[in-house]
Scaffold this motif. Structure first.
Motif, PDB file in Angstrom:
ATOM      1  N   PHE B  15      -5.688  -1.881   3.827  1.00 40.82           N
ATOM      2  CA  PHE B  15      -6.314  -0.591   3.533  1.00 40.82           C
ATOM      3  C   PHE B  15      -7.789  -0.652   3.877  1.00 40.82           C
ATOM      4  O   PHE B  15      -8.473  -1.626   3.563  1.00 40.82           O
ATOM      5  CB  PHE B  15      -6.178  -0.252   2.048  1.00 40.82           C
ATOM      6  CG  PHE B  15      -4.779   0.103   1.641  1.00 40.82           C
ATOM      7  CD1 PHE B  15      -4.231   1.321   2.002  1.00 40.82           C
ATOM      8  CD2 PHE B  15      -4.021  -0.774   0.882  1.00 40.82           C
ATOM      9  CE1 PHE B  15      -2.947   1.661   1.614  1.00 40.82           C
ATOM     10  CE2 PHE B  15      -2.740  -0.444   0.492  1.00 40.82           C
ATOM     11  CZ  PHE B  15      -2.198   0.766   0.857  1.00 40.82           C
ATOM     12  N   LYS B  32      -6.586 -12.174  -0.214  1.00 38.39           N
ATOM     13  CA  LYS B  32      -6.877 -10.789  -0.589  1.00 38.39           C
ATOM     14  C   LYS B  32      -8.301 -10.663  -1.141  1.00 38.39           C
ATOM     15  O   LYS B  32      -9.043  -9.756  -0.769  1.00 38.39           O
ATOM     16  CB  LYS B  32      -5.851 -10.352  -1.633  1.00 38.39           C
ATOM     17  CG  LYS B  32      -6.018  -8.946  -2.118  1.00 38.39           C
ATOM     18  CD  LYS B  32      -4.855  -8.504  -3.000  1.00 38.39           C
ATOM     19  CE  LYS B  32      -5.101  -7.089  -3.511  1.00 38.39           C
ATOM     20  NZ  LYS B  32      -3.913  -6.445  -4.038  1.00 38.39           N
ATOM     21  N   VAL B  42      -8.804  -3.770   1.595  1.00 33.49           N
ATOM     22  CA  VAL B  42      -7.832  -4.244   0.618  1.00 33.49           C
ATOM     23  C   VAL B  42      -6.552  -4.674   1.323  1.00 33.49           C
ATOM     24  O   VAL B  42      -5.975  -3.906   2.097  1.00 33.49           O
ATOM     25  CB  VAL B  42      -7.505  -3.150  -0.419  1.00 33.49           C
ATOM     26  CG1 VAL B  42      -6.471  -3.644  -1.413  1.00 33.49           C
ATOM     27  CG2 VAL B  42      -8.771  -2.713  -1.147  1.00 33.49           C
ATOM     28  N   GLY B  44      -2.964  -4.918   1.409  1.00 29.65           N
ATOM     29  CA  GLY B  44      -1.850  -4.276   0.705  1.00 29.65           C
ATOM     30  C   GLY B  44      -0.566  -5.072   0.884  1.00 29.65           C
ATOM     31  O   GLY B  44       0.137  -5.356  -0.078  1.00 29.65           O
ATOM     32  N   LEU B  63       4.445  -7.419 -10.264  1.00 30.92           N
ATOM     33  CA  LEU B  63       3.568  -6.823 -11.260  1.00 30.92           C
ATOM     34  C   LEU B  63       2.809  -5.655 -10.640  1.00 30.92           C
ATOM     35  O   LEU B  63       2.825  -5.474  -9.421  1.00 30.92           O
ATOM     36  CB  LEU B  63       2.585  -7.875 -11.795  1.00 30.92           C
ATOM     37  CG  LEU B  63       3.246  -9.049 -12.517  1.00 30.92           C
ATOM     38  CD1 LEU B  63       2.192 -10.080 -12.901  1.00 30.92           C
ATOM     39  CD2 LEU B  63       4.002  -8.572 -13.741  1.00 30.92           C
ATOM     40  N   SER B  64       2.146  -4.918 -11.492  1.00 28.04           N
ATOM     41  CA  SER B  64       1.379  -3.778 -11.028  1.00 28.04           C
ATOM     42  C   SER B  64       0.301  -4.236 -10.037  1.00 28.04           C
ATOM     43  O   SER B  64      -0.366  -5.239 -10.262  1.00 28.04           O
ATOM     44  CB  SER B  64       0.761  -3.104 -12.245  1.00 28.04           C
ATOM     45  OG  SER B  64      -0.265  -2.274 -11.861  1.00 28.04           O
ATOM     46  N   GLY B  65       0.188  -3.544  -8.919  1.00 27.46           N
ATOM     47  CA  GLY B  65      -0.816  -3.904  -7.918  1.00 27.46           C
ATOM     48  C   GLY B  65      -0.333  -4.923  -6.905  1.00 27.46           C
ATOM     49  O   GLY B  65      -1.085  -5.337  -6.030  1.00 27.46           O
ATOM     50  N   SER B  66       0.948  -5.329  -6.995  1.00 26.56           N
ATOM     51  CA  SER B  66       1.432  -6.361  -6.086  1.00 26.56           C
ATOM     52  C   SER B  66       1.828  -5.787  -4.724  1.00 26.56           C
ATOM     53  O   SER B  66       2.111  -6.540  -3.798  1.00 26.56           O
ATOM     54  CB  SER B  66       2.620  -7.091  -6.711  1.00 26.56           C
ATOM     55  OG  SER B  66       3.634  -6.180  -7.030  1.00 26.56           O
ATOM     56  N   GLY B  67       1.853  -4.454  -4.590  1.00 22.98           N
ATOM     57  CA  GLY B  67       2.132  -3.862  -3.285  1.00 22.98           C
ATOM     58  C   GLY B  67       3.507  -3.213  -3.166  1.00 22.98           C
ATOM     59  O   GLY B  67       3.925  -2.872  -2.061  1.00 22.98           O
ATOM     60  N   LYS B  68       4.176  -3.004  -4.298  1.00 20.22           N
ATOM     61  CA  LYS B  68       5.527  -2.432  -4.249  1.00 20.22           C
ATOM     62  C   LYS B  68       5.526  -1.014  -3.680  1.00 20.22           C
ATOM     63  O   LYS B  68       6.307  -0.696  -2.782  1.00 20.22           O
ATOM     64  CB  LYS B  68       6.141  -2.404  -5.662  1.00 20.22           C
ATOM     65  CG  LYS B  68       6.103  -3.729  -6.380  1.00 20.22           C
ATOM     66  CD  LYS B  68       6.730  -3.640  -7.759  1.00 20.22           C
ATOM     67  CE  LYS B  68       6.020  -2.744  -8.743  1.00 20.22           C
ATOM     68  NZ  LYS B  68       4.682  -3.216  -9.154  1.00 20.22           N
ATOM     69  N   SER B  69       4.646  -0.177  -4.218  1.00 17.63           N
ATOM     70  CA  SER B  69       4.609   1.211  -3.736  1.00 17.63           C
ATOM     71  C   SER B  69       4.218   1.262  -2.272  1.00 17.63           C
ATOM     72  O   SER B  69       4.744   2.076  -1.505  1.00 17.63           O
ATOM     73  CB  SER B  69       3.617   2.033  -4.564  1.00 17.63           C
ATOM     74  OG  SER B  69       4.034   2.106  -5.891  1.00 17.63           O
ATOM     75  N   THR B  70       3.300   0.397  -1.890  1.00 17.89           N
ATOM     76  CA  THR B  70       2.888   0.343  -0.486  1.00 17.89           C
ATOM     77  C   THR B  70       4.081  -0.026   0.387  1.00 17.89           C
ATOM     78  O   THR B  70       4.319   0.580   1.433  1.00 17.89           O
ATOM     79  CB  THR B  70       1.771  -0.701  -0.313  1.00 17.89           C
ATOM     80  OG1 THR B  70       0.753  -0.441  -1.275  1.00 17.89           O
ATOM     81  CG2 THR B  70       1.188  -0.641   1.078  1.00 17.89           C
TER      82      THR B  70
HETATM   83  N1  LIG Z   1      -5.033   4.028  -0.384  1.00 13.23           N
HETATM   84  C1  LIG Z   1      -5.422   2.804  -0.789  1.00 13.23           C
HETATM   85  N2  LIG Z   1      -6.654   2.350  -0.466  1.00 13.23           N
HETATM   86  C2  LIG Z   1      -7.063   1.133  -0.855  1.00 13.23           C
HETATM   87  N3  LIG Z   1      -6.318   0.274  -1.559  1.00 13.23           N
HETATM   88  C3  LIG Z   1      -5.079   0.668  -1.915  1.00 13.23           C
HETATM   89  C4  LIG Z   1      -4.573   1.950  -1.558  1.00 13.23           C
HETATM   90  N4  LIG Z   1      -3.314   2.064  -2.041  1.00 13.23           N
HETATM   91  C5  LIG Z   1      -3.056   0.920  -2.681  1.00 13.23           C
HETATM   92  N5  LIG Z   1      -4.102   0.058  -2.597  1.00 13.23           N
HETATM   93  C6  LIG Z   1      -4.193  -1.298  -3.146  1.00 13.23           C
HETATM   94  O1  LIG Z   1      -3.074  -2.036  -2.651  1.00 13.23           O
HETATM   95  C7  LIG Z   1      -2.556  -2.860  -3.656  1.00 13.23           C
HETATM   96  C8  LIG Z   1      -1.102  -2.570  -3.892  1.00 13.23           C
HETATM   97  O2  LIG Z   1      -0.955  -1.312  -4.468  1.00 13.23           O
HETATM   98  P1  LIG Z   1       0.458  -0.669  -4.833  1.00 13.23           P
HETATM   99  O3  LIG Z   1       1.335  -0.765  -3.655  1.00 13.23           O
HETATM  100  O4  LIG Z   1       0.227   0.690  -5.390  1.00 13.23           O
HETATM  101  O5  LIG Z   1       0.982  -1.653  -5.985  1.00 13.23           O
HETATM  102  P2  LIG Z   1       2.196  -1.486  -7.000  1.00 13.23           P
HETATM  103  O6  LIG Z   1       2.986  -0.292  -6.616  1.00 13.23           O
HETATM  104  O7  LIG Z   1       2.951  -2.759  -6.873  1.00 13.23           O
HETATM  105  O8  LIG Z   1       1.587  -1.357  -8.354  1.00 13.23           O
HETATM  106  C9  LIG Z   1      -3.432  -2.673  -4.880  1.00 13.23           C
HETATM  107  O9  LIG Z   1      -4.391  -3.693  -4.903  1.00 13.23           O
HETATM  108  C10 LIG Z   1      -4.074  -1.323  -4.654  1.00 13.23           C
HETATM  109  O10 LIG Z   1      -5.322  -1.275  -5.268  1.00 13.23           O
END
Ligand SMILES: Nc1ncnc2c1ncn2[C@@H]1O[C@H](COP(=O)(O)OP(=O)(O)O)[C@@H](O)[C@H]1O
Ligand SMILES: [Mg+2]
Lengths: 303, 341
Positions: B15, B32, B42, B44, B63-70
């Motif tokens: 990111f 990271k 960042v 991702g 865990l939260s922030g591990s990149g699952k949603s990404t």
């Molecule tokens: N648009 C973005 N810009 C910068 N960093 C991002 C963005 N989206 C997510 N991140 C970062 O990428 C990492 C993974 O995020 P995310 O996929 O949302 O995690 P999860 O869903 O596992 O909680 C986190 O460190 C988050 O801060």
């Protein structure tokens, strides 16, 4: 005692103005250029606004020609549809009867025609501008200062170019009202669209919405309450402008107020002013109730 | 049947305004934290390789922030990758044109969101048919489909309510019905049940498993909860700091956690429920009279031993043929010994 003025050099005590002749030439130059512009394009611009003038005149005649009992029934129905409140319906009927009884019926119709047409123009022009603005930050950074300017500059000032371009009459009055009243609907369209929940937009993307599907099925419907607040403000500002606009030929209650000011007719002024207030109250109540109904879906029943 | 597997290959996401500039550095091992501190970008996702099997549930956990949603957003390209491929039926989703991507999203994928993401101004039924309405299907057909799926998720009678009038669990049923109405082969679920109360969550898991028995979609399911992962996942991939640190079946992960981070995760798991008899059976007890079916959980095997008073049993396959044996001692051992690191 020696004042500060005596110590300081002349440059600091007398403002270094542009020469008197220079200022005159400067103003003349701009005025001349604008006059040339008017001579060159005046007719074209007048032609452009001509349909608007025709429409306003037609609508005005229609309202004036409609028998008053029918008109009052139409008011009552519209108010009921908008507000769903008997109190406001009865209030509207009583106010119109009183205004008519005091001899201001025709002027009220003219003012209503002016307000309706200018609101319509503001919506038709303002919403697309608001949409454009919401789509690009650059667009927003260009338009916001213009809106700020439009809203802060004393309304009398832009009567001058409008009058120079279009002369005195209905169309220039209408244009002046529109310029003054348009900013809120633009601003709140933009704001409403920008405030739409990011998660919902993402869902629309995930299901393959095209940009226009997203705009018309998600963004605009969700922006509607804000957008409507903008329309409400626009109507209020248009009403506030009817007196000023009568300076360049807008007719109706506003021109009566102007006449009252010029001749110190206290009663005439109060009567017509109060009629404007009554219209403002009705518009405001109806549009607020209507706006609330638009948000009905956000009432939480449980959880 | 069509092959609806998804192949994620060498996927990176950085990111920031110039993500592609730092790919090389990350490939050479920049962490990271370092990337963030030095270049204000960042990390991702880092070199993700996952084969998501067709018609199965692939869980992605972390865990939260591990990149699952990404990760999951790369499958329908709600997020643009910095490098890598996502292959579906021979096409790289990352290379699709705008128009192809729109078609792909409309017909091949459907998504369920953590915060439901329903349209507040639309009724339940109008929310449900949102996806197929976008495809340009006529109103009557849309309504018929939507009603069908609302019924399947247990929302019959709520068609004309607004989302705000429903509880969280019911709102997510609408979210699920909306996704199912789309009739897509791929179902993407980003922490779809995480916002729900435990009991309602179990309910939703059951509904999903039940539907999957007949629908056989390729489901990508995100969760941060190991119990949920083990219950739903045919396969599980575990993410940390944007990288996959272990993947396999639930049993494989519980039995052989790859590192201390994962052993921490699996410590609290009810092993008896996860581990199947096949994993711990030997030749010992193969000739016993009592039998248990292949695939039975150790918990149920133990219960059988205590009910019957036996000490050994044979393990039989679907045809009733003995394929191994199990003893009470082995069962209890496997249930209580956590793998350590
Ligand atoms: N648009 C973005 N810009 C910068 N960093 C991002 C963005 N989206 C997510 N991140 C970062 O990428 C990492 C993974 O995020 P995310 O996929 O949302 O995690 P999860 O869903 O596992 O909680 C986190 O460190 C988050 O801060
Ligand atoms: Mg997430």
């Amino acid at each position: 005692m020696m004042g500060l003025k005596d110590v300081l050099p002349d440059v600091m005590t007398e403002f270094p103005e542009m020469g008197r002749a220079d200022i005159r030439d400067f103003k003349k130059g701009i005025d001349g250029a604008f006059k040339d512009f008017v001579r060159e394009y005046g007719e074209l611009i007048e032609g452009f606004f001509y349909p608007l003038k025709i429409f306003l005149s037609w609508f005005e005649r229609l309202l004036v020609a409609t028998p008053w009992p029918l008109m009052i029934i139409i008011f009552a129905v519209l108010v009921w549809l908008g507000a769903r409140s008997w109190v406001i319906v009865v209030g509207t009927i009583l106010a119109s009867l009183l205004i008519g009884y005091l001899g201001m019926w025709e002027d009220m119709m003219k003012t209503l025609a002016l307000i309706s047409v200018s609101t319509f123009v503001c919506i038709a022009v303002g919403i697309p501008i608001g949409i454009l603005m919401s789509k690009s930050d650059r667009m927003q950074s260009i338009i916001v200062p213009i809106l700020d300017f439009m809203q802060t500059i004393p309304a009398f000032v832009y009567l001058i170019p409008v009058m120079m371009l279009l002369g005195i009459g209905k169309a220039p009055g209408l244009i002046a009202v529109c310029i003054y009243a348009m900013p809120p609907v633009i601003r709140l369209t933009d704001l409403g669209i920008r405030l739409v929940d990011k998660d919902v937009l993402e869902a629309a993307d995930a299901f393959g919405a095209s940009p226009s599907q997203k705009m018309f099925r998600v963004q605009l419907p969700l922006a509607l309450p804000n957008l409507f607040a903008g329309v409400n403000q626009t109507i209020m500002m248009a009403l506030a402008m009817v007196v000023v606009a009568s300076l360049i030929g807008a007719q109706g209650l506003g021109s009566n107020v102007l006449k009252a000011v010029n001749n110190q007719y206290l009663t005439l002024g109060i009567m017509n002013g109060s009629a404007i207030v009554a219209i403002a109250i009705v518009f405001d109540r109806v549009s607020q109730k209507f706006g609330k109904r638009l948000q009905k879906h956000s009432e939480t029943v449980h959880g | 049947m069509d092959d609806n597997s998804i192949e994620v290959k060498g996927l990176y996401k950085i990111f920031g305004p110039h993500g592609e500039k730092y790919i090389k550095a990350v490939q050479d091992g920049m962490s990271k934290d370092e990337l963030n501190a030095k270049h204000n970008h960042v990390l991702g996702l880092k070199d993700i390789n996952i084969h998501m099997p067709s018609a199965k549930i692939q869980v992605i956990m972390g865990l939260s922030g591990s990149g699952k949603s990404t990760m999951i957003r790369h499958i329908n390209r709600l997020i643009e990758p910095t490098a890598g491929e996502v292959i579906y039926q021979g096409n790289d989703i990352c290379q699709m044109s705008k128009a192809d991507l729109q078609e792909f999203r409309r017909h091949k994928t459907a998504m369920v969101f953590q915060k439901f993401a329903l349209l507040p101004h639309r009724t339940v039924i109008d929310n449900t048919l949102f996806g197929i309405e976008l495809q340009g299907i006529g109103r009557a057909e849309c309504e018929e489909q939507a009603r069908h799926w609302l019924k399947r998720v247990g929302l019959e009678g709520f068609e004309d309510n607004y989302p705000n009038q429903l509880s969280g669990g019911m709102q997510q049923r609408v979210g699920l019905a909306r996704a199912l109405t789309n009739d897509a082969d791929i179902l993407l679920m980003d922490e779809a049940f995480s916002a729900l109360d435990p009991l309602i969550r179990m309910d939703m898991q059951s509904i999903l498993l039940e539907l999957q028995e007949e629908l056989h979609k390729t489901i990508v399911f995100i969760t941060h909860d190991l119990d949920e992962a083990l219950r739903l996942g045919d396969r599980i991939a575990i993410l940390r700091d944007g990288a996959v640190i272990q993947q396999g079946t639930g049993q494989e992960i519980v039995l052989n956690p790859a590192d201390a981070y994962i052993s921490d995760f699996v410590k609290e798991v009810n092993r008896g429920r996860v581990i199947q008899v096949d994993t711990v059976m030997t030749e010992k007890g193969k000739r016993s009279k009592t039998s248990v079916e292949s695939g039975t959980s150790l918990e149920n095997v133990a219960k059988m031993f205590s009910d019957t008073g036996e000490n050994t049993a044979k393990v039989v396959d679907a045809d009733g043929k003995a394929i191994g044996g199990i003893t009470m001692k082995a069962t209890i051992n496997a249930m209580v010994t956590p793998a350590t690191h």
